[in-house]
Write a protein that holds these residues in place. Structure first.
Motif, PDB file in Angstrom:
ATOM      1  N   TYR A   1       0.871  -1.168   0.000  1.00 19.11           N
ATOM      2  CA  TYR A   1       0.000   0.000   0.000  1.00 19.11           C
ATOM      3  C   TYR A   1       0.907   1.217   0.000  1.00 19.11           C
ATOM      4  CZ  TYR A   1      -3.847   3.117   1.038  1.00 19.11           C
ATOM      5  OH  TYR A   1      -4.790   4.110   0.963  1.00 19.11           O
TER       6      TYR A   1
ATOM      7  N   TYR B   1      -7.974   5.611  -3.622  1.00 18.69           N
ATOM      8  CA  TYR B   1      -6.851   4.747  -3.965  1.00 18.69           C
ATOM      9  C   TYR B   1      -7.130   4.059  -5.286  1.00 18.69           C
ATOM     10  CZ  TYR B   1      -9.686   0.735  -2.592  1.00 18.69           C
ATOM     11  OH  TYR B   1     -10.683  -0.206  -2.517  1.00 18.69           O
ATOM     12  N   ARG B   2      -6.054   3.564  -5.900  1.00 16.43           N
ATOM     13  CA  ARG B   2      -6.163   2.751  -7.107  1.00 16.43           C
ATOM     14  C   ARG B   2      -5.783   1.324  -6.743  1.00 16.43           C
ATOM     15  NH1 ARG B   2      -2.117   5.926  -9.145  1.00 16.43           N
ATOM     16  NH2 ARG B   2      -1.130   4.022  -9.879  1.00 16.43           N
TER      17      ARG B   2
ATOM     18  N   GLY C   1      -4.436  10.014  -5.039  1.00 14.51           N
ATOM     19  CA  GLY C   1      -4.692   9.021  -4.007  1.00 14.51           C
ATOM     20  C   GLY C   1      -3.573   8.009  -3.894  1.00 14.51           C
ATOM     21  N   SER C   2      -3.833   6.944  -3.158  1.00 15.71           N
ATOM     22  CA  SER C   2      -2.830   5.916  -2.892  1.00 15.71           C
ATOM     23  C   SER C   2      -2.967   4.760  -3.865  1.00 15.71           C
ATOM     24  CB  SER C   2      -2.979   5.431  -1.453  1.00 15.71           C
ATOM     25  OG  SER C   2      -2.760   6.499  -0.565  1.00 15.71           O
ATOM     26  N   LEU C   3      -2.017   3.812  -3.767  1.00 16.16           N
ATOM     27  CA  LEU C   3      -2.000   2.650  -4.646  1.00 16.16           C
ATOM     28  C   LEU C   3      -1.981   1.391  -3.796  1.00 16.16           C
ATOM     29  CD1 LEU C   3      -1.634   1.324  -7.477  1.00 16.16           C
ATOM     30  CD2 LEU C   3       0.830   1.582  -7.118  1.00 16.16           C
ATOM     31  N   LEU C   4      -2.948   0.527  -4.007  1.00 15.87           N
ATOM     32  CA  LEU C   4      -2.993  -0.790  -3.386  1.00 15.87           C
ATOM     33  C   LEU C   4      -2.567  -1.781  -4.456  1.00 15.87           C
ATOM     34  CD1 LEU C   4      -3.706  -2.784  -1.121  1.00 15.87           C
ATOM     35  CD2 LEU C   4      -6.062  -2.758  -1.988  1.00 15.87           C
TER      36      LEU C   4
ATOM     37  N   SER D   1       1.348   5.237  -0.322  1.00 17.00           N
ATOM     38  CA  SER D   1       0.725   6.555  -0.271  1.00 17.00           C
ATOM     39  C   SER D   1       1.352   7.423  -1.344  1.00 17.00           C
ATOM     40  CB  SER D   1       0.938   7.195   1.097  1.00 17.00           C
ATOM     41  OG  SER D   1       0.280   6.454   2.085  1.00 17.00           O
TER      42      SER D   1
END
Length: 134
Positions: free
Chosen positions: A10, A56-57, A17-20, A12
């Motif tokens: 994960y 997030y993506r 947004g963030s990336l999962l 930030s």
């Protein structure tokens, strides 16, 4: 679904947004269609459960040539390989180590960088990846 969950990151990010990132593996390899199937399933679960309360993506990926290493078993499996390791905190004045993986001892990762041996606590590793030999 018959895939191995190899790891999760994960990250930030400031913009968008963030990336999962979910890494999957399979004995027969991973194709784009596999990533799409897993992404669809995981996306549905995340929509229902809603564990992440920010933008997030979701990215589902194979491990690739510069595969990330997550577990003690990963570090043992790739003993002898070239690795790039980043620690959460400095050890002997540095956070980055690129060299050859010598496996593990208890809860430590053993790596040789420029003929110098280092013992890196597994719990302090922020990121570790194989270095592609291509």
């Amino acid at each position: 679904m018959g895939y191995e969950l190899a790891g999760v990151e994960y990250l930030s990010q400031r913009k968008g947004g963030s990336l999962l990132c979910i890494y999957i593996d399979h004995a027969d390899g991973i194709a784009m269609g596999d990533c799409v199937k897993v992404s669809h399933q995981v996306s549905g679960v995340l929509d229902v459960e809603d564990p992440i309360h920010e933008t997030y993506r979701l990215e589902v990926s194979s491990l690739g040539l510069d595969r990330p290493l997550f577990t003690k078993e990963d570090f043992d499996r790739f003993t002898g390989s070239r690795v790039n390791i980043k620690l959460c905190v400095k050890l002997q004045g540095r956070r980055r180590f690129e060299g050859f993986l010598n496996g593990t001892l208890d809860d430590d990762v053993l790596v040789t960088v420029d003929d110098e041996n280092f013992i890196l606590p597994l719990e302090q590793i922020d990121e570790a990846r194989l270095v592609s030999e291509l």
